[in-house]
Design a protein around this motif. Structure first.
Motif, PDB file in Angstrom:
ATOM      1  N   ASP A   1      24.159  67.756 -87.185  1.00 17.74           N
ATOM      2  CA  ASP A   1      24.349  69.030 -86.497  1.00 17.74           C
ATOM      3  C   ASP A   1      23.705  68.902 -85.129  1.00 17.74           C
ATOM      4  O   ASP A   1      22.630  68.316 -84.994  1.00 17.74           O
ATOM      5  N   TYR A   2      24.356  69.464 -84.117  1.00 15.05           N
ATOM      6  CA  TYR A   2      23.799  69.506 -82.772  1.00 15.05           C
ATOM      7  C   TYR A   2      23.500  70.960 -82.438  1.00 15.05           C
ATOM      8  O   TYR A   2      24.354  71.826 -82.585  1.00 15.05           O
ATOM      9  N   ILE A   3      22.287  71.214 -81.994  1.00 13.35           N
ATOM     10  CA  ILE A   3      21.886  72.561 -81.611  1.00 13.35           C
ATOM     11  C   ILE A   3      21.841  72.610 -80.086  1.00 13.35           C
ATOM     12  O   ILE A   3      21.073  71.873 -79.467  1.00 13.35           O
TER      13      ILE A   3
ATOM     14  N   ALA B   1      15.792  76.334 -84.109  1.00 18.46           N
ATOM     15  CA  ALA B   1      16.070  75.158 -84.923  1.00 18.46           C
ATOM     16  C   ALA B   1      14.799  74.606 -85.566  1.00 18.46           C
ATOM     17  O   ALA B   1      13.693  74.801 -85.066  1.00 18.46           O
TER      18      ALA B   1
ATOM     19  N   GLN C   1      16.021  69.278 -86.580  1.00 18.88           N
ATOM     20  CA  GLN C   1      17.199  69.577 -85.765  1.00 18.88           C
ATOM     21  C   GLN C   1      16.889  69.413 -84.280  1.00 18.88           C
ATOM     22  O   GLN C   1      17.722  68.922 -83.529  1.00 18.88           O
TER      23      GLN C   1
ATOM     24  N   SER D   1      18.833  66.743 -81.843  1.00 21.37           N
ATOM     25  CA  SER D   1      19.455  67.216 -80.606  1.00 21.37           C
ATOM     26  C   SER D   1      18.887  66.473 -79.398  1.00 21.37           C
ATOM     27  O   SER D   1      19.621  66.102 -78.484  1.00 21.37           O
TER      28      SER D   1
ATOM     29  N   THR E   1      32.677  70.304 -80.622  1.00 19.32           N
ATOM     30  CA  THR E   1      32.405  71.740 -80.528  1.00 19.32           C
ATOM     31  C   THR E   1      33.659  72.505 -80.951  1.00 19.32           C
ATOM     32  O   THR E   1      33.689  73.119 -81.998  1.00 19.32           O
TER      33      THR E   1
ATOM     34  N   ALA F   1      27.765  64.253 -83.696  1.00 17.67           N
ATOM     35  CA  ALA F   1      27.271  65.554 -84.142  1.00 17.67           C
ATOM     36  C   ALA F   1      28.327  66.635 -83.958  1.00 17.67           C
ATOM     37  O   ALA F   1      29.245  66.493 -83.155  1.00 17.67           O
ATOM     38  N   LYS F   2      28.156  67.707 -84.711  1.00 17.95           N
ATOM     39  CA  LYS F   2      28.992  68.898 -84.590  1.00 17.95           C
ATOM     40  C   LYS F   2      28.083  70.036 -84.146  1.00 17.95           C
ATOM     41  O   LYS F   2      26.999  70.214 -84.684  1.00 17.95           O
ATOM     42  N   THR F   3      28.537  70.768 -83.143  1.00 16.50           N
ATOM     43  CA  THR F   3      27.741  71.876 -82.625  1.00 16.50           C
ATOM     44  C   THR F   3      27.570  72.948 -83.696  1.00 16.50           C
ATOM     45  O   THR F   3      28.536  73.385 -84.321  1.00 16.50           O
ATOM     46  N   LYS F   4      26.337  73.326 -83.894  1.00 18.24           N
ATOM     47  CA  LYS F   4      26.010  74.395 -84.838  1.00 18.24           C
ATOM     48  C   LYS F   4      25.628  75.610 -84.014  1.00 18.24           C
ATOM     49  O   LYS F   4      24.694  75.556 -83.207  1.00 18.24           O
TER      50      LYS F   4
END
Length: 176
Positions: free
Chosen positions: A8-10, A18, A22, A26, A141, A167-170
């Motif tokens: 996950d990317y914050i 976060a 996290q 990031s 994203t 990563a996927k944007t959270k």
């Protein structure tokens, strides 16, 4: 086609919410995007760890282009070399050429890669025709840029097997 994100990317604006882990992930992803060698090695090893059980010897690794030639080379060239050396994949880095620059979608909200991909990216159709491809990008994203690039790769004759994202944007919802 399978799509997978490792972490996950914050976004920076939400980092205060976060967890420590996290925040650390990031920070490492941003270091990778900046082209720092220590984070390039980290990202390459994480990707290889995720795909280690797959037989990718007849697969070409292709990185989704960054917004400028400079960013593309700085971010992806060494990464692609490391991943290919560790995994046995073919390196397709030199077969996708970035020309010019485009606006960064996460800053402007404009997905120029989607609308102008043929003016911005040159794909070696002869090389990719009929080859299995694994596409990698740093952060997922909305998916618009990756879908546009994967469509261009398929139009070039590539058989895109998988899209892998570091990563996927959270996103955090506002609490009332």
């Amino acid at each position: 086609m399978m799509q997978f994100a490792l972490f996950d990317y914050i976004p920076k604006r939400n980092l205060r919410r976060a967890s420590f882990e996290q925040q650390d992930i990031s920070r490492m992803i941003l270091g990778f995007k900046d082209g720092r060698n220590v984070y390039t090695r980290w990202a390459a090893h994480e990707v290889c760890r995720a795909i280690r059980l797959m037989d990718l010897t007849d697969t070409v690794l292709v990185c989704i282009p960054a917004s400028t030639i400079y960013s593309h080379v700085r971010r992806w060239k060494r990464f692609a070399q490391l991943v290919c050396r560790l995994s046995g994949m073919q390196n397709g880095f030199d077969r996708v050429q970035v020309s010019g620059s485009r606006k960064r979608a996460h800053v402007t909200g404009e997905y120029e890669l989607c609308t102008n991909i043929k003016h911005y990216v040159h794909i070696d159709n002869d090389f990719f025709r009929g080859k299995k491809v694994l596409v990698i990008d740093d952060i997922y994203t909305t998916g618009q840029s990756s879908r546009a690039f994967i469509g261009a790769m398929q139009a070039a004759g590539a058989d895109v097997q998988m899209a892998l994202f570091l990563a996927k944007t959270k996103l955090f919802c506002r609490s009332r």
